[in-house]
Design an enzyme around this catalytic site. Sequence first.
Site, PDB file in Angstrom:
ATOM      1  N   TYR A  33      61.580 -34.696  55.742  1.00 24.24           N
ATOM      2  CA  TYR A  33      60.974 -35.096  54.431  1.00 24.24           C
ATOM      3  C   TYR A  33      59.832 -34.524  54.159  1.00 24.24           C
ATOM      4  O   TYR A  33      59.361 -33.841  53.020  1.00 24.24           O
ATOM      5  CB  TYR A  33      60.918 -36.572  54.300  1.00 24.24           C
ATOM      6  CG  TYR A  33      60.244 -37.228  53.128  1.00 24.24           C
ATOM      7  CD1 TYR A  33      60.873 -36.915  51.868  1.00 24.24           C
ATOM      8  CD2 TYR A  33      58.888 -37.835  53.423  1.00 24.24           C
ATOM      9  CE1 TYR A  33      59.961 -37.328  50.704  1.00 24.24           C
ATOM     10  CE2 TYR A  33      58.215 -38.480  52.291  1.00 24.24           C
ATOM     11  CZ  TYR A  33      58.807 -38.044  50.918  1.00 24.24           C
ATOM     12  OH  TYR A  33      57.978 -38.532  49.865  1.00 24.24           O
ATOM     13  N   SER A  62      53.274 -36.015  49.069  1.00 23.41           N
ATOM     14  CA  SER A  62      52.913 -37.098  49.758  1.00 23.41           C
ATOM     15  C   SER A  62      51.918 -36.904  50.676  1.00 23.41           C
ATOM     16  O   SER A  62      51.791 -35.688  51.433  1.00 23.41           O
ATOM     17  CB  SER A  62      54.348 -37.308  50.354  1.00 23.41           C
ATOM     18  OG  SER A  62      53.986 -38.484  51.170  1.00 23.41           O
ATOM     19  N   LYS A  70      58.376 -31.723  51.384  1.00 20.61           N
ATOM     20  CA  LYS A  70      57.290 -31.685  50.231  1.00 20.61           C
ATOM     21  C   LYS A  70      56.067 -30.573  50.643  1.00 20.61           C
ATOM     22  O   LYS A  70      55.859 -29.971  49.533  1.00 20.61           O
ATOM     23  CB  LYS A  70      56.458 -33.167  50.235  1.00 20.61           C
ATOM     24  CG  LYS A  70      57.316 -34.417  49.946  1.00 20.61           C
ATOM     25  CD  LYS A  70      57.459 -34.199  48.608  1.00 20.61           C
ATOM     26  CE  LYS A  70      58.163 -35.549  47.946  1.00 20.61           C
ATOM     27  NZ  LYS A  70      58.414 -35.387  46.709  1.00 20.61           N
ATOM     28  N   ASP A  89      55.997 -43.236  63.332  1.00 18.63           N
ATOM     29  CA  ASP A  89      54.990 -43.846  62.588  1.00 18.63           C
ATOM     30  C   ASP A  89      53.663 -43.490  63.351  1.00 18.63           C
ATOM     31  O   ASP A  89      53.586 -43.248  64.609  1.00 18.63           O
ATOM     32  CB  ASP A  89      55.175 -45.492  62.840  1.00 18.63           C
ATOM     33  CG  ASP A  89      55.865 -45.928  61.739  1.00 18.63           C
ATOM     34  OD1 ASP A  89      56.266 -45.224  60.853  1.00 18.63           O
ATOM     35  OD2 ASP A  89      56.223 -47.215  61.874  1.00 18.63           O
TER      36      ASP A  89
END
Length: 333
Positions: free
Chosen positions: A148, A124, A152, A294
């Site tokens: 998360y 990702s 990855k 974000d």
Amino acid sequence: MRVVVTGGAGYIGSHTVTLFLQAGHDVLIIDNFANAAEDVPDRVAGLAGREAIVLRADITQPESYLKAFEDFAPDAVVHFAGLKAVAEAVADPLEYYRVNVGGSLTLFRIMQGTECRRLVFSSSATVYGDPERVPIDEGHPCRPTNPYGRSKLMVEEIVEDWGRSDDSLAAINLRYFNPVGAHPSARIGEAPNGVPNNLMPYISDVAQGRRERLQVFGDDYGTPDGTGVRDYIHVMDLADAHLAALELTGRASGVEALNVGTGEGYSVLEMVRAFESASGRSIPYDVVARRPGDVAISLADPAMAEARMGWKANLGLDEMCRDAWAFTRGRNT
Ligand code: UFG
């Protein structure tokens, strides 16, 4: 070619398996159906005109798929299976490491034991963390900001170490930007359980009347209209990138990471307007506070994917919205 696809009943997996079957590859799907509907493999078979073999098994439990894997004797593995909700990963990081890292290790051990040395891993763009420059090329530092993203990156690093120890390994870590849309038939698409975390499925739900209003997370970013900008990529283009990556593992060796995006960015409000015009429905929204974690802008430099795999995205925002909307409507009728 014989290809094991873990997570092949999921959103990106199912579109990819459809293209693999159509390209003549034989596919064994290994999926625990934790985040996939039972009828997806049948739908995929209907679209492709051929069936994949389906094994309901969990990648963290080797005894549940070792024999099937050995019997199938794959030439390559495309590894999607994993957990992918950022907030959930922050709340329960150990579970994310168990499944995403532990599950990958278990799978790689099985590949090692069966002489399977071609791998495409579903990574990702989140591995880059808060971008220090855009567009983001593969040389950008990787500093993921949540468990998360770290899970990855850990798997990417495991694959890199594996490649250093075994020069017969050919592996591609595909770093996806923001996948959206659905198969143009509207037979398969993204159907998250519960309240969607991501923008496009949420917008689709509002257009459909299943949810009342969209919450726009912040309009005070340093972007043209103040809302977050992302590189949305049509899931069919993304599936096509897996076909190209699978082929690349046949002519290249070593481990490489490639961005999969379009290089074009759209803001939240641009997405809302595009979806309104594709659906003919209005999408009421409220601007609320920024969502923690974000970033303002995430945008791919996809040049390396084109150079290495001869792949680039072909579908634009209109197709993304059209196909997402057709799938959403079909789900309720
Ligand atoms: N957004 C809203 N309202 C919503 C949902 C999202 O305004 O209800 C905004 C976000 O603030 C962001 C944009 O829409 O500006 C896109 O948000 P998404 O949640 O759809 O996607 P993200 O870019 O946050 O994250 C996605 C995946 C991650 C992946 C990352 C890669 O969810 O798993 O892209 O960059 F890691």
